[in-house]
Design a protein around this motif. Structure first.
Motif, short mmCIF file in Angstrom:
data_model
loop_
_atom_site.label_atom_id
_atom_site.label_comp_id
_atom_site.label_asym_id
_atom_site.label_seq_id
_atom_site.Cartn_x
_atom_site.Cartn_y
_atom_site.Cartn_z
N VAL A 129 0.84 -1.20 0.00
CA VAL A 129 0.00 0.00 0.00
C VAL A 129 0.88 1.25 0.00
O VAL A 129 1.71 1.45 0.90
CB VAL A 129 -0.94 0.03 1.23
N GLY A 130 0.68 2.08 -1.02
CA GLY A 130 1.39 3.36 -1.11
C GLY A 130 0.51 4.50 -0.67
O GLY A 130 -0.51 4.31 0.02
N GLU A 131 0.88 5.68 -1.12
CA GLU A 131 0.23 6.89 -0.64
C GLU A 131 -0.92 7.33 -1.57
O GLU A 131 -2.08 7.30 -1.20
CB GLU A 131 1.33 7.95 -0.57
N GLY A 132 -0.54 7.71 -2.77
CA GLY A 132 -1.55 8.15 -3.72
C GLY A 132 -0.91 8.30 -5.08
O GLY A 132 0.32 8.33 -5.19
N PRO A 133 -1.73 8.39 -6.13
CA PRO A 133 -1.18 8.49 -7.48
C PRO A 133 -0.36 9.76 -7.68
O PRO A 133 -0.70 10.81 -7.14
CB PRO A 133 -2.44 8.55 -8.36
N GLY A 134 0.71 9.62 -8.45
CA GLY A 134 1.45 10.78 -8.95
C GLY A 134 1.00 11.06 -10.38
O GLY A 134 -0.01 10.51 -10.84
N ALA A 135 1.77 11.88 -11.08
CA ALA A 135 1.37 12.28 -12.43
C ALA A 135 1.27 11.09 -13.39
O ALA A 135 0.32 10.97 -14.16
CB ALA A 135 2.36 13.30 -12.97
N ASP A 136 2.26 10.19 -13.33
CA ASP A 136 2.24 9.04 -14.25
C ASP A 136 1.05 8.13 -13.98
O ASP A 136 0.40 7.62 -14.90
CB ASP A 136 3.54 8.23 -14.11
N GLU A 137 0.79 7.93 -12.69
CA GLU A 137 -0.31 7.04 -12.30
C GLU A 137 -1.65 7.65 -12.69
O GLU A 137 -2.56 6.96 -13.15
CB GLU A 137 -0.25 6.77 -10.79
N ASP A 138 -1.76 8.96 -12.50
CA ASP A 138 -2.98 9.69 -12.85
C ASP A 138 -3.24 9.60 -14.36
O ASP A 138 -4.38 9.53 -14.82
CB ASP A 138 -2.83 11.15 -12.41
N GLU B 139 -2.89 3.36 -13.23
CA GLU B 139 -2.31 2.20 -12.53
C GLU B 139 -1.32 2.70 -11.47
O GLU B 139 -0.57 3.65 -11.73
CB GLU B 139 -1.60 1.29 -13.54
N PRO B 140 -1.30 2.06 -10.28
CA PRO B 140 -0.39 2.53 -9.25
C PRO B 140 1.08 2.21 -9.56
O PRO B 140 1.37 1.19 -10.20
CB PRO B 140 -0.83 1.79 -7.98
N PHE B 141 1.94 3.06 -9.10
CA PHE B 141 3.39 2.82 -9.14
C PHE B 141 3.89 2.45 -10.54
O PHE B 141 4.47 1.39 -10.75
CB PHE B 141 3.79 1.75 -8.12
N VAL B 142 3.63 3.34 -11.50
CA VAL B 142 4.14 3.12 -12.86
C VAL B 142 5.26 4.10 -13.21
O VAL B 142 5.88 3.99 -14.25
CB VAL B 142 3.03 3.19 -13.93
N ALA C 276 -1.89 -1.17 -4.08
CA ALA C 276 -2.95 -0.16 -3.98
C ALA C 276 -2.39 1.06 -3.25
O ALA C 276 -1.25 1.05 -2.78
CB ALA C 276 -4.17 -0.72 -3.24
N ASN C 277 -3.20 2.08 -3.16
CA ASN C 277 -2.81 3.31 -2.47
C ASN C 277 -3.87 3.71 -1.45
O ASN C 277 -5.02 3.29 -1.55
CB ASN C 277 -2.70 4.46 -3.49
N ILE C 278 -3.48 4.57 -0.54
CA ILE C 278 -4.46 5.17 0.38
C ILE C 278 -5.48 5.98 -0.42
O ILE C 278 -6.67 5.89 -0.19
CB ILE C 278 -3.73 6.07 1.42
N TYR D 17 10.11 1.96 4.08
CA TYR D 17 10.20 3.26 3.42
C TYR D 17 9.47 3.26 2.08
O TYR D 17 9.39 2.24 1.40
CB TYR D 17 11.67 3.64 3.23
N HIS D 18 8.98 4.43 1.71
CA HIS D 18 8.34 4.60 0.41
C HIS D 18 9.43 4.61 -0.67
O HIS D 18 10.48 5.24 -0.48
CB HIS D 18 7.57 5.92 0.40
N PRO D 19 9.19 3.93 -1.81
CA PRO D 19 10.22 3.93 -2.85
C PRO D 19 10.64 5.32 -3.31
O PRO D 19 11.82 5.53 -3.63
CB PRO D 19 9.57 3.15 -4.00
N1 URA Z 1 3.58 6.91 -5.06
C1 URA Z 1 2.56 6.29 -4.42
O1 URA Z 1 2.47 6.34 -3.21
N2 URA Z 1 1.71 5.60 -5.15
C2 URA Z 1 1.76 5.51 -6.47
O2 URA Z 1 0.91 4.85 -7.07
C3 URA Z 1 2.82 6.17 -7.12
C4 URA Z 1 3.72 6.86 -6.40
#
Ligand code: URA
Length: 192
Positions: free
Chosen positions: A41-50, A54-57, A82-84, A156-158
């Motif tokens: 579980v990550g935080e939320g979408p960034g620009a690429d994900e938006d 898809e999460p973490f692309v 997934a993300n929060i 840690y978050h990537p």
């Molecule tokens: N960082 C996040 O926490 N989630 C993503 O999907 C992308 C970057």
């Protein structure tokens, strides 16, 4: 919330429960094996994900894929990501408490449906929201927490690791701890 996968995904795509819906391009529901043992579980979408839905692309996603590979895991195979938050906060700012609260039922329902054996919270925002704590990642690492009865490990978050290379060794230690924890969750066949 008691929706199954298809109506749950449709509900997220149509969600207007918080102001983040106004500026999003795509909702980012989550991706992977819907019966996975591992949930990241990550935080939320960034620009690429938006842009891609898809999460973490993006860059952080490449590192996450490498982290998964280091412990013989692969996006989509026994792993769910997934993300929060399902929508991108402008400028990648941290989620507002209200946004996280509005979005929480979606992730909670995903977790009920996936029923993972182990959750890995990536970074402080994920851990803080899942564990309802304000502790630092450093203070939460190295222990098994619980999210509604499911074991949860914090690392840690990537994206943080991309900026703080020295902490990569700690993230590696966390992943090894997670692998040992997962192994301990599987009772040996016929054993005690
Ligand atoms: N960082 C996040 O926490 N989630 C993503 O999907 C992308 C970057």
């Amino acid at each position: 919330m008691s929706l199954d996968w298809v109506p749950l995904k449709a509900r997220v795509v149509a969600c207007t429960d918080c102001p983040l819906h106004a500026k999003r391009n795509k909702t980012v529901f989550g991706v992977g094996d819907e019966h996975a043992d591992w949930l990241f579980v990550g935080e939320g979408p960034g620009a690429d994900e938006d842009a891609q839905g898809e999460p973490f692309v993006g860059q952080a996603g490449k590192l996450l894929d490498n982290m998964l590979a280091a412990i013989q895991l692969k996006r989509g195979t026994n792993v769910y990501i997934a993300n929060i938050l399902k929508c991108r906060p402008p400028g990648n700012r941290n989620p507002e408490p209200r946004e996280a609260l509005q979005c929480e039922p979606y992730l909670h329902r995903q977790i009920e449906l996936i029923h993972p054996k182990l959750i890995i919270a990536l970074g402080k925002v994920a851990a803080a929201n899942l564990l309802a704590t304000d502790s630092s990642v450093a203070g939460m690492r190295g222990r098994v927490h619980q999210y509604r009865g499911i074991p949860l490990i914090v690392t840690y978050h990537p994206a943080y690791l991309l900026r703080n290379l020295a902490d990569k060794a700690k993230a590696w230690a966390d992943l090894c701890f997670a692998v040992r924890t997962m192994a301990g969750l599987d009772p040996p066949p016929g054993g005690t």
